[in-house]
Design a protein around this motif. Structure first.
Motif, PDB file in Angstrom:
ATOM      1  N   GLY A  53     -22.929 -27.238  29.537  1.00 54.09           N
ATOM      2  CA  GLY A  53     -22.546 -28.365  28.301  1.00 54.09           C
ATOM      3  C   GLY A  53     -23.414 -27.809  26.973  1.00 54.09           C
ATOM      4  N   PHE A  54     -23.570 -27.789  26.567  1.00 53.12           N
ATOM      5  CA  PHE A  54     -24.157 -27.291  25.413  1.00 53.12           C
ATOM      6  C   PHE A  54     -22.408 -26.222  25.000  1.00 53.12           C
ATOM      7  N   GLN A  55     -22.669 -25.217  25.566  1.00 55.21           N
ATOM      8  CA  GLN A  55     -21.540 -24.577  25.074  1.00 55.21           C
ATOM      9  C   GLN A  55     -20.083 -25.564  24.921  1.00 55.21           C
ATOM     10  N   GLN A  56     -19.551 -25.909  25.691  1.00 54.52           N
ATOM     11  CA  GLN A  56     -18.659 -27.103  25.684  1.00 54.52           C
ATOM     12  C   GLN A  56     -18.649 -27.992  24.984  1.00 54.52           C
ATOM     13  N   ALA A  57     -19.561 -28.628  24.289  1.00 53.08           N
ATOM     14  CA  ALA A  57     -20.087 -28.946  22.880  1.00 53.08           C
ATOM     15  C   ALA A  57     -19.646 -28.333  21.831  1.00 53.08           C
ATOM     16  N   GLY A 278     -10.324 -35.659  25.565  1.00 54.67           N
ATOM     17  CA  GLY A 278     -11.761 -34.764  26.288  1.00 54.67           C
ATOM     18  C   GLY A 278     -12.256 -34.333  26.861  1.00 54.67           C
ATOM     19  N   LEU A 279     -13.137 -36.050  25.760  1.00 55.03           N
ATOM     20  CA  LEU A 279     -14.456 -35.892  26.355  1.00 55.03           C
ATOM     21  C   LEU A 279     -14.542 -36.147  27.875  1.00 55.03           C
ATOM     22  N   GLY A 280     -13.737 -37.267  28.237  1.00 55.14           N
ATOM     23  CA  GLY A 280     -13.305 -37.166  30.152  1.00 55.14           C
ATOM     24  C   GLY A 280     -13.583 -36.049  30.892  1.00 55.14           C
ATOM     25  N   GLU A 281     -12.844 -35.307  30.024  1.00 51.21           N
ATOM     26  CA  GLU A 281     -12.059 -33.668  30.850  1.00 51.21           C
ATOM     27  C   GLU A 281     -13.210 -33.547  31.182  1.00 51.21           C
ATOM     28  N   GLY A 282     -14.278 -32.559  29.657  1.00 49.77           N
ATOM     29  CA  GLY A 282     -14.799 -31.310  29.944  1.00 49.77           C
ATOM     30  C   GLY A 282     -16.114 -32.099  30.185  1.00 49.77           C
ATOM     31  N   GLY A 283     -16.663 -33.716  30.332  1.00 49.88           N
ATOM     32  CA  GLY A 283     -18.116 -34.055  30.775  1.00 49.88           C
ATOM     33  C   GLY A 283     -17.425 -34.018  32.418  1.00 49.88           C
ATOM     34  N   LEU A 337       2.084 -42.218  29.563  1.00 46.72           N
ATOM     35  CA  LEU A 337       2.038 -42.155  30.499  1.00 46.72           C
ATOM     36  C   LEU A 337       0.731 -41.339  31.243  1.00 46.72           C
ATOM     37  N   SER A 338       0.932 -40.044  30.170  1.00 46.03           N
ATOM     38  CA  SER A 338       0.102 -39.470  30.923  1.00 46.03           C
ATOM     39  C   SER A 338      -1.496 -40.183  30.658  1.00 46.03           C
ATOM     40  N   CYS A 339      -1.421 -40.649  30.132  1.00 50.19           N
ATOM     41  CA  CYS A 339      -3.321 -41.348  29.498  1.00 50.19           C
ATOM     42  C   CYS A 339      -3.056 -42.715  30.838  1.00 50.19           C
ATOM     43  N   ILE A 340      -2.215 -42.762  31.086  1.00 47.91           N
ATOM     44  CA  ILE A 340      -2.692 -43.507  32.426  1.00 47.91           C
ATOM     45  C   ILE A 340      -2.467 -42.644  33.357  1.00 47.91           C
ATOM     46  N   ALA A 341      -1.618 -41.465  33.739  1.00 40.90           N
ATOM     47  CA  ALA A 341      -2.147 -40.633  34.556  1.00 40.90           C
ATOM     48  C   ALA A 341      -3.462 -40.259  34.869  1.00 40.90           C
ATOM     49  N   GLY A 342      -4.061 -39.342  33.946  1.00 38.59           N
ATOM     50  CA  GLY A 342      -5.619 -39.352  33.341  1.00 38.59           C
ATOM     51  C   GLY A 342      -6.457 -40.121  33.519  1.00 38.59           C
ATOM     52  N   PHE A 343      -6.767 -41.506  33.522  1.00 34.73           N
ATOM     53  CA  PHE A 343      -7.165 -42.739  34.034  1.00 34.73           C
ATOM     54  C   PHE A 343      -7.146 -42.973  35.251  1.00 34.73           C
ATOM     55  N   ILE A 344      -6.199 -42.665  35.552  1.00 38.11           N
ATOM     56  CA  ILE A 344      -5.959 -43.069  37.745  1.00 38.11           C
ATOM     57  C   ILE A 344      -7.175 -41.170  38.185  1.00 38.11           C
ATOM     58  N   SER A 345      -6.779 -40.179  37.428  1.00 35.41           N
ATOM     59  CA  SER A 345      -7.431 -39.498  38.301  1.00 35.41           C
ATOM     60  C   SER A 345      -8.475 -39.605  37.993  1.00 35.41           C
ATOM     61  N   MET A 346      -9.212 -39.526  36.509  1.00 36.51           N
ATOM     62  CA  MET A 346     -10.741 -40.017  36.387  1.00 36.51           C
ATOM     63  C   MET A 346     -11.272 -40.409  37.412  1.00 36.51           C
ATOM     64  N   LEU A 347     -10.849 -41.906  37.537  1.00 34.91           N
ATOM     65  CA  LEU A 347     -11.222 -43.775  38.394  1.00 34.91           C
ATOM     66  C   LEU A 347     -11.105 -42.267  39.855  1.00 34.91           C
ATOM     67  N   ILE A 348     -10.469 -42.169  40.161  1.00 36.80           N
ATOM     68  CA  ILE A 348     -10.323 -40.919  41.765  1.00 36.80           C
ATOM     69  C   ILE A 348     -11.884 -40.141  42.203  1.00 36.80           C
ATOM     70  N   VAL A 349     -11.401 -39.556  41.291  1.00 38.43           N
ATOM     71  CA  VAL A 349     -12.951 -38.848  41.378  1.00 38.43           C
ATOM     72  C   VAL A 349     -14.168 -39.533  41.198  1.00 38.43           C
ATOM     73  N   SER A 350     -14.318 -40.825  40.220  1.00 33.48           N
ATOM     74  CA  SER A 350     -15.747 -41.017  40.137  1.00 33.48           C
ATOM     75  C   SER A 350     -15.460 -41.636  41.687  1.00 33.48           C
ATOM     76  N   ILE A 351     -14.793 -42.182  42.039  1.00 34.87           N
ATOM     77  CA  ILE A 351     -15.208 -42.951  43.630  1.00 34.87           C
ATOM     78  C   ILE A 351     -15.212 -41.893  44.430  1.00 34.87           C
TER      79      ILE A 351
END
Length: 355
Positions: A53-57, A278-283, A337-351
């Motif tokens: 995580g430190f390296q990514q930051a 990038g913050l969402g994907e990296g975290g 469209l890309s941002c919406i797809a990314g949001f849906i992906s993060m939502l599914i992952v969080s569940i």
């Protein structure tokens, strides 16, 4: 002179493929190597998660400073000249891991890790020499991880006609995804020692190929500067002209970066979108891999199969869908469209993560 056909960029496409292949053949093995070096004989390693995580930051902050610098210098000295920097930088951490070692001086480190880290970890204690590799990778990653993609896109955008620009950028991104797909597939069948050897060779071939075949057509000292830049600076504070020597001595200081952002609402908004994405994907990505290793005992092969799923979707979308949709829907619709797809992906992952 602008190019009229995407085939005119074929040498750039080959360079992008080789460079991205080298970068993406390594990630499936990194989790096992890191845990083996920092927490021998264990599946769980909190230190590895913290360091990753430190390296990514650091990589994110470093890229934020280095990429505008590389772009600024490429406006002066040419896209090809500056594209050499990130591709060559990617050789260093891979190249240090190419030589087989038959015996480790530290009994704590396993044979697979010893072979993959080769000279660095064979010299002394595994943890200390892992940190050497860690530091080298962090430093070079600021330039190579995002620099190759950004400068390749800048080269394509600067050297293709405006009506073909979006399609060319889509092909650059798609070829990068295809290289990631094949690199990950190769990692599934190669040994850990072979992975780093192949990565170093691919990076070196990419550098040599680019220097020989890719032509510098605009934006360099020896040729005409860009007549129609992608971003037109309308800010009064940023419009002071500088000679090449002055630009070299005053290489895009921090205040100029903020001045550039303030001068364009479009650039400012795009920067915010890129940062949040990038913050969402990296975290999510790094803890996810270590979680799978600790809970399900995933290894290099399992990680490679998992990554293949994502890279397959990205390659199909960027190589086949984006070049065809872009002329019809426009860049804004594709970004939405890309941002919406990314949001849906993060939502599914969080569940799934909560379960």
């Amino acid at each position: 002179m602008k190019m009229d056909k995407l085939s005119d960029l074929k040498h750039l496409f080959v360079t992008v493929f080789l460079a991205n292949f080298a970068l993406n053949v390594i990630p499936p093995a990194i989790t096992d190597i890191t845990v083996g070096a920092l927490c021998p004989s264990q599946d769980e390693c909190s230190l590895a998660i913290y360091l990753s995580g430190f390296q990514q930051a650091i990589l994110g902050l470093g890229s934020m400073m280095m990429l505008p610098l590389l772009g600024h210098l490429s406006d002066i000295y040419g896209r090809k000249a500056l594209l050499t920097v990130p591709i060559a930088a990617s050789i260093i951490p891979s190249g240090k891991n190419c030589f087989p070692v038959t015996k480790s001086k530290n009994a704590q480190i396993g044979p697979q890790v010893t072979k993959s880290f080769a000279v660095i970890l064979a010299i002394g204690r595994s943890t200390n020499y892992f940190y050497v590799y860690y530091a080298v990778k962090t430093f070079t990653g600021m330039v190579s991880d995002s620099g190759i993609e950004c400068l390749s896109i800048a080269y394509a955008a600067a050297n293709i006609s405006e009506e073909k620009r979006v399609s060319a950028i889509g092909f650059v991104a798609g070829i990068g995804s295809a290289a990631s797909l094949l690199g990950t597939m190769a990692a599934r069948f190669l040994s850990t020692a072979q992975i780093f050897l192949i990565a170093a060779i691919s990076s070196m071939v990419a550098t040599i190929y680019m220097r020989i075949f890719v032509k510098e057509t605009s934006g360099s000292i020896d040729s005409e500067p860009l007549n129609q830049p992608i971003l037109i600076d309308n800010g009064e504070e940023c419009s002071q002209s500088k000679s090449v020597s002055q630009s070299f001595k005053e290489v895009l200081p921090l205040k100029d970066i903020f001045c550039l952002l303030k001068s364009s609402v479009t650039l400012s908004l795009a920067t915010v979108v890129a940062f949040l994405n990038g913050l969402g994907e990296g975290g999510q990505q790094t803890p996810y891999l270590y979680f799978l290793k600790a809970r399900l005992q995933y290894n290099k092969d399992n990680f490679a199969v998992l990554m293949l799923i994502g890279y397959t979707g990205a390659a199909i979308g960027q190589l086949f869908l984006m070049p065809r949709l872009a002329p019809i829907t426009g860049e804004e619709a594709i970004l939405s469209l890309s941002c919406i797809a990314g949001f849906i992906s993060m939502l599914i992952v969080s569940i799934a993560w909560a379960v």
